[in-house]
Motif scaffolding. Structure first.
Motif, PDB file in Angstrom:
ATOM      1  N   ARG A 229       0.831  -1.195   0.000  1.00 41.49           N
ATOM      2  CA  ARG A 229       0.000   0.000   0.000  1.00 41.49           C
ATOM      3  C   ARG A 229       0.876   1.261   0.000  1.00 41.49           C
ATOM      4  N   GLY A 230       0.470   2.232  -0.817  1.00 40.82           N
ATOM      5  CA  GLY A 230       1.212   3.482  -0.895  1.00 40.82           C
ATOM      6  C   GLY A 230       2.327   3.476  -1.916  1.00 40.82           C
ATOM      7  N   THR A 231       2.488   2.372  -2.655  1.00 41.82           N
ATOM      8  CA  THR A 231       3.514   2.289  -3.688  1.00 41.82           C
ATOM      9  C   THR A 231       2.857   2.156  -5.050  1.00 41.82           C
ATOM     10  N   SER A 232       3.625   2.366  -6.092  1.00 41.67           N
ATOM     11  CA  SER A 232       3.090   2.249  -7.445  1.00 41.67           C
ATOM     12  C   SER A 232       2.809   0.804  -7.834  1.00 41.67           C
TER      13      SER A 232
ATOM     14  N   GLU B 150      11.183   1.668  -4.767  1.00 44.44           N
ATOM     15  CA  GLU B 150      10.480   2.934  -4.547  1.00 44.44           C
ATOM     16  C   GLU B 150      10.705   3.454  -3.130  1.00 44.44           C
ATOM     17  N   ARG B 151      10.683   2.569  -2.162  1.00 44.63           N
ATOM     18  CA  ARG B 151      10.949   3.007  -0.783  1.00 44.63           C
ATOM     19  C   ARG B 151      12.401   3.467  -0.622  1.00 44.63           C
ATOM     20  N   ALA B 152      13.308   2.745  -1.274  1.00 45.27           N
ATOM     21  CA  ALA B 152      14.710   3.165  -1.212  1.00 45.27           C
ATOM     22  C   ALA B 152      14.914   4.505  -1.907  1.00 45.27           C
TER      23      ALA B 152
ATOM     24  N   ALA C 201      15.781   6.077  -9.837  1.00 46.36           N
ATOM     25  CA  ALA C 201      14.546   6.438 -10.524  1.00 46.36           C
ATOM     26  C   ALA C 201      14.445   5.744 -11.879  1.00 46.36           C
ATOM     27  N   ASP C 202      15.568   5.664 -12.582  1.00 46.25           N
ATOM     28  CA  ASP C 202      15.564   4.979 -13.873  1.00 46.25           C
ATOM     29  C   ASP C 202      15.270   3.490 -13.696  1.00 46.25           C
TER      30      ASP C 202
END
Length: 256
Positions: A119-122, A173-175, A188-189
């Motif tokens: 939850r809360g991630t893409s 994403e959390r990292a 990001a890439d």
């Protein structure tokens, strides 16, 4: 089920109680034999007293020997709390799965737990779509046979792979939120590439489920009316005929 250390001490306690019990019994029988044998003289009852006393002494000695041999062995090390909790959870899950609807309950709990973790991630939205498609495919699995079996195997492998990819996307994403500015571009890439792979994989899985539904629809499409419908029509016509015949029998015929 207790761990090795608990079982060791339980067995040690049982042997100690057994050794004491047989020692007390051997002492009582031996004392009775020592008193009653000279009192009543030697006879068949005396042989029974002496035999019972000797057997009790032998059993007590064996129990003490077993107790000392077990006590000489080192006790197993205490179980790590995390490992003990994992074993308890595994036993609880196994007990629930043995219930009639236990497997479904455990699977649903695992799905909810995984959904909450993302939850809360893409990756949450693709995971939900994958979950929905997987449940749909599971409902058709029993009827997909023959030529569809290789596709089912590929779907099972893809399901595990896509779920692992979703967790990887969430981890990156959390990292990325904690990464310093100079490291964010690379992360990001990587996150973008993994997200695209997840999206395309989930879309392909959904197309597979749609194709499986189409396979079932074509496989079940009859070239003629369903036999059950035909039999029901015949039964209806027969009942109408019987009802008409009964009505004619009950109608009085006019006399000339």
């Amino acid at each position: 089920m207790a761990d090795e250390r608990t079982r060791y001490f339980r067995r040690l306690a049982r042997l100690r109680r057994s050794a004491r019990r047989w020692s007390v019994l051997a002492g009582g029988l031996g004392g009775a034999a020592a008193v009653l044998t000279p009192y009543a003289g030697l006879g068949l009852p005396d042989a029974a007293w002496v035999g019972a006393a000797g057997s009790a002494v032998a059993l007590a000695a064996w129990r003490w020997i077993d107790l000392r041999a077990l006590a000489a062995q080192p006790a197993p090390p205490p179980l790590d709390p995390a490992e003990a909790a994992a074993r308890s959870a595994a036993r609880l899950v196994a007990a629930v799965e043995r219930l009639p609807a236990g497997s479904g309950v455990v699977a649903e709990v695992r799905r909810v737990r995984a959904r909450v973790a993302l939850r809360g991630t893409s990756a949450a939205e693709p995971w939900t779509r994958l979950d929905r498609a997987a449940l749909t495919l599971a409902g058709m699995r029993q009827r997909l046979s023959g030529l569809a079996e290789p596709a089912l195997q590929e779907a099972e492998f893809a399901d595990h792979s896509l779920r692992e990819l979703a967790h990887r996307v969430a981890s990156v994403e959390r990292a990325l939120r904690l990464a310093p500015v100079d490291a964010r571009a690379s992360l990001a890439d990587t996150h973008r590439v993994l997200t695209e792979q997840l999206e395309s994989g989930v879309a392909a899985y959904e197309r597979l489920v749609v194709a499986a539904a189409g396979y079932l629809a074509e496989d079940a499409r009859p070239d003629a009316p369903h036999p059950a419908a035909a039999r029901l029509t015949e039964a209806t016509d027969l009942l109408h005929g019987v009802a008409g015949a009964l009505a004619e029998l009950r109608t009085p015929t006019p006399h000339p």
